[in-house]
Enzyme design. Sequence first.
Site, mmCIF file in Angstrom:
data_model
loop_
_atom_site.group_PDB
_atom_site.id
_atom_site.type_symbol
_atom_site.label_atom_id
_atom_site.label_comp_id
_atom_site.label_asym_id
_atom_site.label_seq_id
_atom_site.Cartn_x
_atom_site.Cartn_y
_atom_site.Cartn_z
ATOM 1 C CG ASP A 162 -2.385 0.985 0.331
ATOM 2 O OD1 ASP A 162 -2.794 1.951 0.248
ATOM 3 O OD2 ASP A 162 -2.736 1.129 1.928
ATOM 4 C CE LYS A 164 -3.497 4.680 -0.126
ATOM 5 N NZ LYS A 164 -4.894 4.610 -0.362
ATOM 6 C CG ASN A 167 -1.274 4.273 3.415
ATOM 7 O OD1 ASN A 167 -1.494 5.380 3.927
ATOM 8 N ND2 ASN A 167 -0.799 3.312 2.684
ATOM 9 C CG ASP A 180 -3.432 2.362 6.578
ATOM 10 O OD1 ASP A 180 -3.569 0.616 6.522
ATOM 11 O OD2 ASP A 180 -4.021 2.914 5.595
ATOM 12 C CB THR A 197 -4.156 3.083 -3.591
ATOM 13 O OG1 THR A 197 -4.316 2.947 -2.661
ATOM 14 C CG2 THR A 197 -5.224 4.146 -4.821
#
Length: 348
Positions: A162, A164, A167, A180, A197
């Site tokens: 994850d 990005k 985060n 996260d 995502t």
Amino acid sequence: MASSKAKAESGPQKEGKGAGGVPAGEAAANSRNYRLDELDTVATVGTGTFGRVFLVREQKSRAFYALKQMKIADVIRLKQEQHVHNEKEVLSEVNHPFLIRLLWTHHDERFLYMLMDFVAGGELFSYLRSRGRFSNAAGLFYTSEIVCAIEYLHSKLIVYRDLKPENILLDAEGHIRLTDFGFAKKLSDKTWTLCGTPEYLAPEVIQSKGHGRAVDWWALGILVFEMLAGYPPFFDDNPFGIYQKILSGKLDFPRHLDFYVKDLIKKLLVIDRARRLGNMKNGADDVKKHRWFKMVDWEAVPLKKLKPPITPKVSHEGDTSNFDVYPEDDWKKDPAVPPKELEIFKNF
């Protein structure tokens, strides 16, 4: 997003020369016990599909923490039980200066709780949006710290899944903290869950081919592009349009990008994961030896000796000004979960 964004920070830790700069065998150690009735809620600093993150203050020590609170009923309804267990398992095992630190977990009849250190600097996403894009030097700094974090996770056979700007948190000095870990997972082989995502998904995830740690190196390529261009390389109004562009692999670079960073991005965004930088025989070393990083002292990175390009404005330990303001509603007034469903989280 399947899990709320935990605003948390790693506290003082031992740093060494293992993968990503930390001894490989060292896990997060925190045996202290906390009590919910001794934690006063100050403000909401993040929201997600079934959770919220609160800034809390312990009554005795007066210390500030981030408390991630998840509705058990919603976790079950959205079939996220395994992701929640994965997040706890992964965070219980890691200890690195660029990762958040889990201090304590708890549950009652309605909620799951995860207590973490509070990171006051806010999301990298906010700084990227306000500036439009980062300079080559700023992108190099953040990428160097992220590479160390990914290398460390992979050394523990953990895939993050994850990566990005939302985060990545900045501490008060401006160093990163990955947060996260709802999609993170310990992998012995491949996994088939579609999560992440859209703009950051690797081709093998979209094609349901089974994926492994190579997806984090793909996501790094997307992130480097977005930090320096101000937008991701593959975007569209709907997810299917994004997926088609990802699978086509066509990259259009803005003119101002440095020659070496374009080369790095191309080598990370390789559809064939067997040829993707970071996923070959030498792993993260291949990434670290790329020409774009030629001025980086990799020993100094996890020791936080590189100078951050942005120093967040933080006036005190419990300063929430770098986070969005959320309405403080009656979020906590939920019915208790039946004992049978509670059984799923008995070890949480």
